[in-house]
Design a protein around this motif. Structure first.
Motif, PDB file in Angstrom:
ATOM      1  N   ARG A 172       0.985  -0.933  -0.113  1.00 15.72           N
ATOM      2  CA  ARG A 172      -0.188   0.235   0.043  1.00 15.72           C
ATOM      3  C   ARG A 172       0.709   1.740   0.077  1.00 15.72           C
ATOM      4  O   ARG A 172       2.111   1.204  -0.076  1.00 15.72           O
ATOM      5  CB  ARG A 172      -1.393   0.042   1.269  1.00 15.72           C
ATOM      6  CG  ARG A 172       0.561  -0.030   2.692  1.00 15.72           C
ATOM      7  CD  ARG A 172      -1.045   0.235   3.746  1.00 15.72           C
ATOM      8  NE  ARG A 172      -0.537   0.941   4.700  1.00 15.72           N
ATOM      9  CZ  ARG A 172      -0.266  -0.017   5.797  1.00 15.72           C
ATOM     10  NH1 ARG A 172      -1.413  -1.487   6.021  1.00 15.72           N
ATOM     11  NH2 ARG A 172       0.563   0.308   6.785  1.00 15.72           N
TER      12      ARG A 172
ATOM     13  N   ASP B 295       5.933  -7.906   1.351  1.00 16.99           N
ATOM     14  CA  ASP B 295       5.530  -6.533   2.573  1.00 16.99           C
ATOM     15  C   ASP B 295       4.951  -8.060   3.412  1.00 16.99           C
ATOM     16  O   ASP B 295       5.341  -9.728   3.434  1.00 16.99           O
ATOM     17  CB  ASP B 295       3.925  -6.303   2.317  1.00 16.99           C
ATOM     18  CG  ASP B 295       3.789  -5.156   3.508  1.00 16.99           C
ATOM     19  OD1 ASP B 295       3.577  -5.118   4.009  1.00 16.99           O
ATOM     20  OD2 ASP B 295       3.924  -4.392   2.231  1.00 16.99           O
TER      21      ASP B 295
ATOM     22  N   ASP C 239       8.436 -10.853   6.879  1.00 19.35           N
ATOM     23  CA  ASP C 239       8.508  -9.294   7.308  1.00 19.35           C
ATOM     24  C   ASP C 239      10.280  -9.226   7.217  1.00 19.35           C
ATOM     25  O   ASP C 239      11.104 -10.669   7.483  1.00 19.35           O
ATOM     26  CB  ASP C 239       8.692 -10.561   8.996  1.00 19.35           C
ATOM     27  CG  ASP C 239       8.323  -8.997  10.233  1.00 19.35           C
ATOM     28  OD1 ASP C 239       9.730  -8.176   9.723  1.00 19.35           O
ATOM     29  OD2 ASP C 239       7.765  -8.905  10.764  1.00 19.35           O
TER      30      ASP C 239
ATOM     31  N   ASN D 145      11.625   0.602   0.863  1.00 15.15           N
ATOM     32  CA  ASN D 145      10.794   1.485   1.189  1.00 15.15           C
ATOM     33  C   ASN D 145      10.241   1.383   2.526  1.00 15.15           C
ATOM     34  O   ASN D 145       9.369   1.796   2.997  1.00 15.15           O
ATOM     35  CB  ASN D 145       9.708   1.485   0.158  1.00 15.15           C
ATOM     36  CG  ASN D 145       8.143   2.289   0.172  1.00 15.15           C
ATOM     37  OD1 ASN D 145       7.618   2.982   0.784  1.00 15.15           O
ATOM     38  ND2 ASN D 145       6.925   0.936   0.954  1.00 15.15           N
TER      39      ASN D 145
ATOM     40  N   TYR E 188      12.795   7.435  14.839  1.00 15.09           N
ATOM     41  CA  TYR E 188      12.985   7.594  13.789  1.00 15.09           C
ATOM     42  C   TYR E 188      13.376   8.491  12.861  1.00 15.09           C
ATOM     43  O   TYR E 188      14.459   8.067  11.380  1.00 15.09           O
ATOM     44  CB  TYR E 188      10.834   8.297  13.405  1.00 15.09           C
ATOM     45  CG  TYR E 188      10.899   7.904  11.782  1.00 15.09           C
ATOM     46  CD1 TYR E 188      10.345   7.092  10.947  1.00 15.09           C
ATOM     47  CD2 TYR E 188      10.599   9.476  10.969  1.00 15.09           C
ATOM     48  CE1 TYR E 188       9.678   7.364   9.363  1.00 15.09           C
ATOM     49  CE2 TYR E 188      10.312   9.159   9.711  1.00 15.09           C
ATOM     50  CZ  TYR E 188       9.537   8.040   9.033  1.00 15.09           C
ATOM     51  OH  TYR E 188       9.208   8.651   7.188  1.00 15.09           O
TER      52      TYR E 188
HETATM   53  N1  LIG Z   1       3.915   8.960   4.187  1.00 15.21           N
HETATM   54  C1  LIG Z   1       4.428   9.732   4.287  1.00 15.21           C
HETATM   55  O1  LIG Z   1       4.141  11.580   4.923  1.00 15.21           O
HETATM   56  C2  LIG Z   1       6.141  10.011   3.988  1.00 15.21           C
HETATM   57  C3  LIG Z   1       6.842  10.711   4.678  1.00 15.21           C
HETATM   58  C4  LIG Z   1       8.412  10.357   4.706  1.00 15.21           C
HETATM   59  C5  LIG Z   1       8.922   9.353   4.642  1.00 15.21           C
HETATM   60  N2  LIG Z   1       8.134   8.475   4.765  1.00 15.21           N
HETATM   61  C6  LIG Z   1       8.690   6.427   4.288  1.00 15.21           C
HETATM   62  O2  LIG Z   1       7.722   6.327   3.446  1.00 15.21           O
HETATM   63  C7  LIG Z   1       8.252   5.115   3.119  1.00 15.21           C
HETATM   64  C8  LIG Z   1       6.861   4.428   3.152  1.00 15.21           C
HETATM   65  O3  LIG Z   1       5.691   4.850   3.559  1.00 15.21           O
HETATM   66  P1  LIG Z   1       4.503   4.686   3.720  1.00 15.21           P
HETATM   67  O4  LIG Z   1       3.476   5.612   4.332  1.00 15.21           O
HETATM   68  O5  LIG Z   1       3.147   4.630   2.185  1.00 15.21           O
HETATM   69  O6  LIG Z   1       3.536   3.535   4.751  1.00 15.21           O
HETATM   70  P2  LIG Z   1       2.562   2.878   4.705  1.00 15.21           P
HETATM   71  O7  LIG Z   1       2.441   2.235   6.302  1.00 15.21           O
HETATM   72  O8  LIG Z   1       1.842   3.385   4.282  1.00 15.21           O
HETATM   73  O9  LIG Z   1       3.149   1.793   4.320  1.00 15.21           O
HETATM   74  C9  LIG Z   1       4.060   1.282   4.446  1.00 15.21           C
HETATM   75  C10 LIG Z   1       4.475  -0.155   3.846  1.00 15.21           C
HETATM   76  O10 LIG Z   1       5.222  -0.955   4.520  1.00 15.21           O
HETATM   77  C11 LIG Z   1       5.327  -2.236   5.069  1.00 15.21           C
HETATM   78  N3  LIG Z   1       5.756  -2.504   6.309  1.00 15.21           N
HETATM   79  C12 LIG Z   1       5.950  -2.151   7.546  1.00 15.21           C
HETATM   80  N4  LIG Z   1       7.167  -2.839   8.185  1.00 15.21           N
HETATM   81  C13 LIG Z   1       7.724  -4.229   7.566  1.00 15.21           C
HETATM   82  C14 LIG Z   1       8.315  -4.974   7.471  1.00 15.21           C
HETATM   83  N5  LIG Z   1       8.662  -5.289   8.766  1.00 15.21           N
HETATM   84  N6  LIG Z   1       7.845  -6.403   6.981  1.00 15.21           N
HETATM   85  C15 LIG Z   1       7.676  -5.960   5.626  1.00 15.21           C
HETATM   86  N7  LIG Z   1       6.858  -5.026   4.979  1.00 15.21           N
HETATM   87  C16 LIG Z   1       6.398  -4.115   6.226  1.00 15.21           C
HETATM   88  C17 LIG Z   1       3.858  -2.088   5.999  1.00 15.21           C
HETATM   89  O11 LIG Z   1       3.068  -3.205   6.347  1.00 15.21           O
HETATM   90  C18 LIG Z   1       3.003  -1.122   4.916  1.00 15.21           C
HETATM   91  O12 LIG Z   1       2.784  -1.646   3.444  1.00 15.21           O
HETATM   92  C19 LIG Z   1       8.540   4.873   4.763  1.00 15.21           C
HETATM   93  O13 LIG Z   1       9.679   4.585   4.531  1.00 15.21           O
HETATM   94  C20 LIG Z   1       8.055   5.810   5.867  1.00 15.21           C
HETATM   95  O14 LIG Z   1       8.605   6.210   6.398  1.00 15.21           O
HETATM   96  C21 LIG Z   1       6.790   8.043   4.277  1.00 15.21           C
END
Ligand SMILES: NC(=O)c1ccc[n+]([C@@H]2O[C@H](COP(=O)([O-])OP(=O)(O)OC[C@H]3O[C@@H](n4cnc5c(N)ncnc54)[C@H](O)[C@@H]3O)[C@@H](O)[C@H]2O)c1
Length: 474
Positions: free
Chosen positions: A245, A266, A289, A316, A380
Motif C-alpha cells: 500500500r 510486504d 517480514d 521503502n 525515526y
Molecule cells: N507518508 C509520508 O508522509 C512519509 C514521509 C516521509 C517518509 N515516508 C517513508 O515512506 C515509506 C513508506 O511510507 P508510507 O506512508 O507508504 O507507509 P505505510 O504505512 O502506508 O506503508 C508501509 C508499508 O510497509 C510495510 N511494512 C512495514 N513493516 C514491514 C516489515 N517489517 N516487513 C515488510 N513490510 C513492512 C507495511 O505493511 C506497509 O505496507 C516509509 O519508509 C516512510 O517512513 C513517508
C-alpha cells in the motif's frame, strides 16, 4: 486522503472566499498521466540563457532538441555568444524570444547555464535573464539552473558564486511555488556532461511536479548514460519492500509502468493487499517480514531462482512509533531501528554477496524528518538520517559494480501514515510548503523511478528531497 481545502479553493466560490480572507490558495499541480515519452517537449518552447562564459550550451541544445523542444533565446543577453557558437557547432537553430503577447509561443520552461560564473559580479547574468521574465513563468512552469559544485570551482570566489546558486534556488522556489512552478539546480560534475539528458528531461517534466528548490549533483556516470528514454526499465527486475500500500504500491506500479518486472514484498498479514496491488501490473508478491532472520537469504534466493538476479532494489518499508524520548520504551526504539535501518543493511549485504546484477541501482526511502528532526521521533529521525549517511558511504561500492545507490526524502505525503495525524499538524504539514500542499505517493514513486533508471546514471550517493519545498528543515 484527499486535500479538501485544496479542492475547495479550486471552486469559484472557494477561490473568491479564500482570496477575500487572504487565505492560502494552493495550486492544482499538473502531474504526468502516462509513462516517459521519447520526445516529451514536442511542440513546446524552452527559453535558454547563459552566463558569458557558460560551458554547457552545446550539450543543452542537443538535449533540448532531442526532447523535441524549440529553443528560444533573448537577443540582448550577456550569454548569447556561447549559445550562438553552440548553435553553429551543432547546427541546431534558435528562435528569437517571442513577444509576451504571443501566448502560443510562450515557453514552458526557462533554462539557464550558470557554469563559468567566476565571482559575485558575474552572477548578475542570472538576474538579468530571469528578473524580467518572472511574470512570464506559466502555471506549473519550470526553471532549471545548471552550475558546478562549489568543490569543483577553481577559486574561492567561483566556489562562493556556485554556492550562491543554491541559495537563489531555495529563495526563488518560495516565490514561484504559489503557481505550481518549480525551480531546481543541477550541479554538473566534470565528466558528467554526457549524462545531462536524463536529469534535465526529468526535472523539466510533469513527472517532477512536487520537486522544487532542490540541488541535484551529477558525478561522472557509473553506468552508461541513458540513450533510451521510452520504457527505460524494460528487461529489468525490481524489488520493492512495503509494496502492499501507500508509497510502496505507487513505486511498484511506476517501475512497472516504465517496463520493469516488479517483485513486491510486504508482511505476511498484508499478503491479500499485496497480491491485489501487484496483480494490476503483473507483479510478483513475496510475503515476508523484512526483519525476519531468514529474510535476506529468502529474498536473494527467490529472486535469483525465479528471475535470474536483481537490477533495482527499493527499500521503502518503514514504520513510525512516536514517543518523546523520556517516554519511549526500548522495544519502540528497537522496532523502528530494525525495520527502517537494520533490515536494509542486512538485506543489502546478502544481495551484494549473491543476487545483485552488475549495474544494479538501489533507492532507499528516507524522510525530511531525518533532516529537520521532529519532537517524538528520535527513533525515526535517527533511522532516516542513518539512511542518508548509508547511501553516501555505499556509493563507491555500488559505483565499482557499475551501479548506484541514492535516497529519496519525502516531505508530507498523503498516505495512511499521515491520515492518522491530528488535523492541526496535518494542515500545517500540507500548507507549510512552497507548493502549498502535501505530495501524493506518485510523486515519490516518480523520483524513485528516475533514480532507479539509467536517466540518473550520474546520480550516486545523493538524497533527493521530494517535499514541495516543505519549510521543515529547508
Ligand atoms: N507518508 C509520508 O508522509 C512519509 C514521509 C516521509 C517518509 N515516508 C517513508 O515512506 C515509506 C513508506 O511510507 P508510507 O506512508 O507508504 O507507509 P505505510 O504505512 O502506508 O506503508 C508501509 C508499508 O510497509 C510495510 N511494512 C512495514 N513493516 C514491514 C516489515 N517489517 N516487513 C515488510 N513490510 C513492512 C507495511 O505493511 C506497509 O505496507 C516509509 O519508509 C516512510 O517512513 C513517508
Amino acid at each position: 486522503m484527499s486535500d479538501r481545502y485544496l479542492d475547495f479553493t479550486q471552486s469559484a466560490f472557494g477561490k473568491s472566499l479564500s482570496g477575500l480572507l487572504g487565505l492560502p490558495q494552493p495550486p492544482r499541480l499538473r502531474r504526468a498521466t502516462g509513462p516517459y515519452a521519447a520526445r516529451p517537449l514536442d511542440g513546446q518552447s524552452v527559453m535558454l540563457g547563459s552566463a558569458a562564459n557558460g560551458e554547457l550550451a552545446a550539450a543543452l541544445l542537443v538535449v533540448l532538441k532531442e526532447a523535441g523542444a524549440t529553443v528560444q533565446v533573448a537577443t540582448a543577453h550577456a550569454g548569447l555568444s556561447p549559445i550562438k557558437a553552440a548553435s553553429a557547432a551543432t547546427g541546431i537553430s534558435l528562435k528569437t524570444e517571442p513577444n509576451p503577447e504571443d501566448r502560443a509561443a510562450a515557453p514552458v520552461a526557462f533554462v539557464f547555464d550558470a557554469t563559468g560564473i567566476a565571482d559575485a559580479t558575474q552572477l548578475r547574468a542570472l538576474y538579468d535573464f530571469l528578473q524580467p521574465r518572472v511574470g512570464r513563468i506559466p502555471a506549473n512552469g519550470r526553471v532549471l539552473l545548471l552550475g558546478r559544485a562549489p568543490a569543483d570551482a577553481g577559486t574561492p570566489a567561483a566556489a562562493a558564486a556556485a554556492a550562491a546558486l543554491r541559495g537563489f534556488t531555495r529563495s526563488f522556489g518560495k516565490e514561484i511555488g504559489k503557481k505550481g512552478a518549480t525551480v531546481n539546480l543541477i550541479e554538473v560534475g566534470r565528466g558528467a556532461e554526457d549524462a545531462l539528458a536524463g536529469p534535465l528531461r526529468f526535472l523539466l517534466s510533469p513527472h517532477a511536479a512536487y520537486i522544487t528548490a532542490q540541488t541535484l549533483a551529477l558525478n561522472a556516470p557509473a553506468g552508461d548514460p541513458a540513450s533510451k528514454f521510452f520504457a527505460p526499465l524494460g528487461g529489468k527486475v525490481a524489488v520493492v519492500t512495503g509494496a502492499a500500500r501507500g508509497i510502496g504500491a505507487a513505486i511498484a506500479a511506476t517501475l512497472a509502468r516504465e517496463g520493469a518486472q516488479v517483485v513486491g514484498i510486504d508482511r505476511p498479514q498484508e499478503e491479500g493487499a499485496l497480491g491485489e496491488t501487484l496483480s494490476a501490473f503483473g507483479g510478483f508478491g513475496l510475503a515476508l517480514d523484512i526483519t525476519a532472520a531468514d529474510a535476506p537469504q529468502r529474498i536473494a534466493q527467490e529472486l535469483t531462482t525465479r528471475f535470474g538476479g536483481i537490477d533495482i532494489v527499493v527499500h521503502n518499508a518503514g514504520i513510525t512509533r512516536d514517543k518523546m524520548l523520556k517516554n519511549m520504551a526500548p522495544h519502540l526504539w528497537d522496532m523502528v531501528l530494525d525495520v527502517n535501518f537494520g533490515a536494509i543493511l542486512r538485506i543489502n549485504d546478502a544481495l551484494l554477496a549473491h543476487g545483485l546484477n552488475d549495474g544494479a541501482r538501489m533507492v532507499c526511502i528516507s524522510s525530511i524528518g531525518g533532516i529537520a528532526g521532529n519532537a517524538g521521533q528520535t527513533n525515526y529521525g535517527a533511522t532516516k538520517a542513518g539512511v542518508m549517511g548509508y547511501v553516501e558511504a555505499m556509493a563507491p561500492v555500488m559505483a565499482r559494480r557499475g551501479g548506484a545507490i541514492n535516497a529519496v526524502a519525502p516531505g508530507f505525503i498523503e498516505t495512511a501514515m499521515t491520515a492518522q495525524m491530528p488535523t492541526g499538524p496535518r494542515e500545517v504539514g500540507r500548507r507549510l510548503a512552497s507548493l502549498g500542499q502535501g505530495g501524493l505517493p506518485i510523486d515519490i514513486a516518480e523520483a524513485v523511478t528516475f533514480l532507479a533508471s539509467p536517466l540518473a546514471s550520474a546520480v550516486n550517493g545523493r538524497t533527493l528531497r521530494v517535499c514541495g519545498q516543505n519549510f521543515v528543515g529547508a
